[in-house]
Every structure is written in C-alpha cells, then in structure tokens.
Design an enzyme around this catalytic site. Structure first.
Site, mmCIF file in Angstrom:
data_model
loop_
_atom_site.group_PDB
_atom_site.id
_atom_site.type_symbol
_atom_site.label_atom_id
_atom_site.label_comp_id
_atom_site.label_asym_id
_atom_site.label_seq_id
_atom_site.Cartn_x
_atom_site.Cartn_y
_atom_site.Cartn_z
ATOM 1 N N CYS A 89 59.300 59.176 50.812
ATOM 2 C CA CYS A 89 60.175 58.963 49.653
ATOM 3 C C CYS A 89 59.354 58.701 48.390
ATOM 4 C CB CYS A 89 61.113 57.786 49.918
ATOM 5 S SG CYS A 89 60.244 56.214 50.051
ATOM 6 N N CYS A 105 57.143 55.581 48.577
ATOM 7 C CA CYS A 105 55.956 55.777 49.414
ATOM 8 C C CYS A 105 54.893 56.567 48.641
ATOM 9 C CB CYS A 105 56.332 56.501 50.704
ATOM 10 S SG CYS A 105 57.569 55.625 51.676
#
Length: 81
Positions: free
Chosen positions: A13, A16
């Site tokens: 995501c 991250c």
C-alpha cells in the site's frame, strides 16, 4: 559495524511504499552498509508476529509496526542499533 539487514513489510500500500522510501533515504543519509528488502508476502510477514502494517525490522527484529516513520525517525532508529 556489520552489514545491516533491513526489512520493510506490508501489503504494497501507499503507507508501506512511504516507509520503504524513508528507510532507503535514511540508509543513504547515514552512509550505512545495509540491504533493504521489501517484503509483501503475507505468510512470511506473519512469521514475525505482527498485526499492523507497515513494519520495519532490523536484523529480523521488529522495531516499528503500524506507523509510517519519516526519514528522520528511521535515522534515529538506525543510530540506536
């Protein structure tokens, strides 16, 4: 200092990716000899016993989870290793 093994873990995501970028910038800023690995395999991530993403691990020890650390915060963590 021995070569560091850093792992940024998460599902891929935006958070991250942001932690991965901060980690790479911190390593560069400090001039460290380190391998930075991006782990998105959930089965592998679960072996670390973490419940919130993203995760930062240094030499297989989880040092942060569920937070997107800024570059300066990663620098602090790396300096304390």
């Amino acid at each position: 200092m021995a070569k560091l093994n850093l792992k940024v873990m998460g599902g891929g995501c935006r958070n991250c990716e942001a932690l991965l970028k901060s980690t790479n910038e911190a390593v560069k800023e400090l001039g460290l000899d380190a391998d930075v690995e991006y782990v998105t395999d959930m089965e592998r991530i679960m072996t670390y016993g973490v419940m919130r993403m993203p995760v930062l691990a240094i030499n297989d020890k989880v040092v942060s989870q569920g937070k997107v650390l800024k570059t300066k915060e990663v620098v602090k963590v790396l300096q304390s290793v």
